[in-house]
Design a protein around this motif. Structure first.
Motif, short mmCIF file in Angstrom:
data_model
loop_
_atom_site.label_atom_id
_atom_site.label_comp_id
_atom_site.label_asym_id
_atom_site.label_seq_id
_atom_site.Cartn_x
_atom_site.Cartn_y
_atom_site.Cartn_z
N MET A 1 51.15 36.51 48.26
CA MET A 1 49.75 36.92 48.34
C MET A 1 49.52 38.12 47.42
SD MET A 1 47.54 37.74 51.77
CE MET A 1 47.85 36.08 52.36
N SER A 2 48.48 38.05 46.57
CA SER A 2 48.24 39.12 45.61
C SER A 2 47.84 40.40 46.31
CB SER A 2 47.14 38.69 44.64
OG SER A 2 47.51 37.53 43.95
N LYS A 3 48.30 41.54 45.79
CA LYS A 3 47.96 42.83 46.35
C LYS A 3 47.16 43.61 45.32
CE LYS A 3 52.04 43.14 49.29
NZ LYS A 3 53.25 43.94 49.63
N PRO A 4 46.34 44.57 45.79
CA PRO A 4 45.62 45.41 44.84
C PRO A 4 46.59 46.13 43.92
CG PRO A 4 44.77 45.72 47.06
CD PRO A 4 46.02 44.89 47.17
N VAL A 5 46.24 46.25 42.65
CA VAL A 5 47.09 46.96 41.71
C VAL A 5 46.30 48.09 41.09
CG1 VAL A 5 48.46 44.92 41.18
CG2 VAL A 5 46.45 45.41 39.83
N ASN A 6 47.01 49.01 40.49
CA ASN A 6 46.35 50.13 39.85
C ASN A 6 45.43 49.63 38.76
OD1 ASN A 6 45.91 52.44 37.97
ND2 ASN A 6 47.21 53.46 39.47
N LEU A 7 44.22 50.18 38.72
CA LEU A 7 43.20 49.71 37.79
C LEU A 7 43.68 49.77 36.34
CD1 LEU A 7 40.30 48.81 37.26
CD2 LEU A 7 39.61 51.19 37.32
N VAL A 8 44.48 50.75 36.00
CA VAL A 8 44.87 50.92 34.60
C VAL A 8 46.20 50.26 34.28
CG1 VAL A 8 43.60 53.07 34.37
CG2 VAL A 8 45.96 53.16 35.13
N GLN A 33 34.84 41.56 28.67
CA GLN A 33 35.65 42.58 28.02
C GLN A 33 35.01 43.96 28.03
OE1 GLN A 33 36.81 41.02 24.19
NE2 GLN A 33 38.30 39.61 25.08
N ASN A 34 33.71 44.02 27.80
CA ASN A 34 33.03 45.31 27.78
C ASN A 34 33.06 45.97 29.16
OD1 ASN A 34 31.58 47.48 26.81
ND2 ASN A 34 29.60 46.43 26.82
N VAL A 35 32.78 45.19 30.21
CA VAL A 35 32.83 45.72 31.57
C VAL A 35 34.23 46.20 31.92
CG1 VAL A 35 32.79 45.00 34.01
CG2 VAL A 35 30.84 44.52 32.55
N TYR A 36 35.23 45.41 31.56
CA TYR A 36 36.61 45.78 31.86
C TYR A 36 37.00 47.09 31.17
CZ TYR A 36 41.69 45.49 32.24
OH TYR A 36 43.00 45.76 32.50
N ARG A 37 36.62 47.22 29.90
CA ARG A 37 36.94 48.45 29.16
C ARG A 37 36.30 49.67 29.82
NH1 ARG A 37 36.34 45.24 24.40
NH2 ARG A 37 34.15 45.85 24.29
N GLN A 38 35.04 49.51 30.23
CA GLN A 38 34.35 50.66 30.81
C GLN A 38 34.92 51.05 32.17
OE1 GLN A 38 30.04 51.11 30.13
NE2 GLN A 38 30.10 49.14 29.09
N PHE A 39 35.31 50.08 32.97
CA PHE A 39 35.94 50.41 34.24
C PHE A 39 37.32 51.05 34.01
CE2 PHE A 39 32.79 47.91 36.55
CZ PHE A 39 32.68 48.66 37.72
N MET A 40 38.02 50.56 33.00
CA MET A 40 39.34 51.13 32.68
C MET A 40 39.22 52.61 32.29
SD MET A 40 42.03 48.95 32.74
CE MET A 40 43.12 49.24 31.36
N ALA A 41 38.07 52.94 31.67
CA ALA A 41 37.89 54.31 31.19
C ALA A 41 37.44 55.27 32.29
CB ALA A 41 36.87 54.33 30.05
N MET A 42 37.04 54.75 33.43
CA MET A 42 36.57 55.60 34.52
C MET A 42 37.74 56.25 35.25
SD MET A 42 33.53 53.36 36.31
CE MET A 42 32.24 52.59 35.33
N ASN A 46 35.87 59.73 39.94
CA ASN A 46 34.48 59.44 39.60
C ASN A 46 34.05 58.10 40.18
OD1 ASN A 46 31.95 59.57 38.32
ND2 ASN A 46 32.73 58.54 36.50
N LEU A 47 34.96 57.12 40.10
CA LEU A 47 34.64 55.79 40.63
C LEU A 47 34.45 55.84 42.15
CD1 LEU A 47 34.28 52.84 39.92
CD2 LEU A 47 36.74 52.53 40.13
N ASN A 48 35.33 56.54 42.84
CA ASN A 48 35.20 56.67 44.28
C ASN A 48 33.91 57.39 44.66
OD1 ASN A 48 37.62 55.37 44.79
ND2 ASN A 48 38.82 57.26 44.80
N ARG A 432 41.20 50.63 43.03
CA ARG A 432 42.04 49.59 42.44
C ARG A 432 41.31 48.25 42.44
NH1 ARG A 432 47.97 50.63 45.27
NH2 ARG A 432 48.28 52.77 44.50
N MET A 433 41.70 47.40 41.51
CA MET A 433 41.15 46.05 41.47
C MET A 433 41.96 45.13 42.39
SD MET A 433 40.09 45.03 37.58
CE MET A 433 38.76 45.87 36.74
N ALA A 434 41.24 44.34 43.16
CA ALA A 434 41.90 43.37 44.03
C ALA A 434 41.11 42.06 43.97
CB ALA A 434 41.95 43.88 45.47
N PRO A 435 41.78 40.91 43.98
CA PRO A 435 41.07 39.63 43.89
C PRO A 435 40.49 39.20 45.24
CG PRO A 435 43.43 39.25 44.04
CD PRO A 435 43.24 40.74 44.01
N ARG A 436 39.26 38.69 45.20
CA ARG A 436 38.63 38.16 46.40
C ARG A 436 37.84 36.90 46.03
NH1 ARG A 436 41.81 41.10 48.20
NH2 ARG A 436 41.56 42.72 49.81
#
Length: 484
Positions: A1-8, A33-42, A46-48, A432-436
């Motif tokens: 079962m997949s677990k949340p991983v560190n966003l970066v 790709q643009n959304v992913y890059r911007q989330f990676m940069a946060m 700040n995200l929390n 962190r990103m987690a699949p749902r």
């Protein structure tokens, strides 16, 4: 079962499902790709902070849903869990969905008109007569009753899913009083205010004009022909699970928010009681079920509706949206015949496929399903919101045995479908990103012309591994972008 991983760090493994953002090679799909890059940069802090601001804003604005559970003595009012990573649909993909939804709603509307008039589809044996006439949502009171512009379904919510290959299927048709409108608009508003750099770095199809389209459709359906008809949204009241939505829509469209006790019928006309006296109402957008609409016509114990409103409707002095009796077309057994409706009424092949469905009133299909209940999703035909379901792969042996007995006792009440592993999308959990798993409720407005609101409402099963996305079962939502 997949677990949340560190966003970066390395993205989660998307297989064996279809993932909206990631491909099997762990690369990001082009339109994400643009959304992913911007989330990676946060930064995580700040995200929390933004996510906390999102929940605070929803609470302050009263964006809530009332959650009912048999395990609780009282209903629980809570905010809808909102995830900031948008679901993105490329324009070409959306155009096909749009054509398929137009086609489907057109056929469903023609079906409802047919069964309340000439019943040609029943005479030709395409749909079993008993299945329609014995359906709990079939309303004999609607027989031979003409409705303005032949529009029975002004607003519909069509639930779509994607399988492991990314192919779209229609899971369910919601035609009586589909909910979720308000969360679609509020999701976009939240993203615009709290994640403006994401929103304004994309060319996203606008949804704000859709409320004007809906209001225009309601005005066009007025039987009076007045240039400025009086329109009301009929709500069961503040204890209803979707009351926030009722107030939001009434405010945004500038129409009256009324309960049954606010209305009265005199000489087959419906009036709103007010401090300045009575005012005739022309169109009622009802958010209560047929059973409670009129105690003289349906459930005599109803305290939610208006005594005599059906007589006013028959007399042509008020229009009710969606029309009473539309529920016969969103019954889950009737759903199995929608592809045949499209072929019959439109003389076209369906653009969007149904999920393969077993109608358990058929002995051979019933036997097939009973031998494979552990692999199936079984649904009670007249229920919605995730209630009355068996999800075989996650059920216990006792639950499967109990459901088998229910099917044997009342096979007409159930349909079954093979378990489809819904597509997944990433959500943010503790930075962190987690699949749902997700689905999509697309909203279709039928007025002078038919319009599909761009994107619709993406619902998220927040429990890891769960396939149940309904808000009534604890699901959340995402903003949905159609990229121009």
């Amino acid at each position: 079962m997949s677990k949340p991983v560190n966003l970066v760090s390395t993205p989660y493994d998307p297989s064996p499902y279809f993932d909206e953002m990631f491909m099997s090679s762990y690369t990001v799909r082009t339109h994400y790709q643009n959304v992913y890059r911007q989330f990676m940069a946060m930064k995580a802090g700040n995200l929390n902070k933004r996510q906390s601001a999102t929940m605070k804003r929803m609470m302050e604005e009263g964006i809530t849903f009332t959650l009912y559970s048999p395990d609780q003595a009282e209903a629980l009012e809570r905010t809808i869990p909102f995830d900031p990573i948008p679901r993105i649909i490329p324009k070409e993909e959306w155009l096909r969905l749009e054509r398929g939804l137009h086609q489907r709603v057109k056929a469903l509307n023609m079906f409802i008109k047919d069964i309340y008039h000439n019943q040609e589809i029943l005479k030709e044996g395409i749909i079993p007569r008993k299945m329609v006439l014995s359906n709990r949502y079939f309303r004999p009171e609607m027989m031979r009753l003409s409705v303005p512009n032949d529009v029975y379904i002004t607003v519909s919510g069509i639930d779509l899913i994607r399988n492991e290959q990314g192919e779209y299927f229609v899971l369910e048709d919601n035609l009586r009083s589909p909910s979720g409108f308000s969360y679609l608009y509020k999701s976009r508003s939240i993203m615009t205010h709290l994640f403006p750099e994401l929103v304004f770095s994309h060319t996203i199809q606008d949804i704000e004009q859709s409320l004007n389209v809906f209001l225009s459709a309601l005005r066009r359906l007025s039987p009076s022909g007045k240039p400025d008809p009086v329109i009301g949204l009929l709500t069961p009241g503040c204890y209803n699970s979707a009351y926030f939505e009722h107030t939001f829509l009434a405010q945004q469209m500038g129409i009256e928010l009324v309960e049954g006790h606010d209305l009265t019928v005199i000489d087959h006309k419906v009036y709103i009681r007010g401090i300045n006296g009575l005012r005739q109402i022309d169109v009622i957008y009802r958010r209560i079920d047929d059973d409670f609409l009129d105690p003289l016509a349906f459930n005599p114990t109803s305290m939610l509706g208006v005594a005599g409103i059906m007589n006013a409707y028959r007399a042509g002095n008020v229009n009710i949206v969606n029309a009473p009796g539309t529920g016969v077309a969103d019954d889950k057994a009737i759903y199995a015949y929608v592809p045949e409706m499209i072929r019959y009424y439109c003389n076209e092949e369906p653009i969007l496929n149904n999920v393969p469905t077993y109608v358990l009133s058929r002995p051979e299909e019933r036997e097939h399903v009973l031998g494979r209940l552990g692999e199936m999703v079984v649904k009670e035909t007249s229920l919605s919101g995730g209630y009355g379901m068996l999800i075989g792969p996650s059920a216990t042996e006792q639950e499967i045995e109990d459901f088998a007995q229910k099917i044997i006792a009342n096979p007409d009440r159930y349909i079954a479908q093979p378990t489809i592993q819904l597509s997944r999308a990433p959500v943010m959990l503790d930075g962190r990103m987690a699949p749902r798993h997700i689905d999509l409720r697309a909203f279709v407005i039928t007025g002078e012309k038919t319009q599909v609101i761009p994107g619709g409402l993406t619902r998220v099963a927040l429990k890891e591994g769960s396939l149940v996305v309904n808000s009534s079962q604890g699901g959340g939502c995402k903003d949905t972008w159609v990229i121009s």
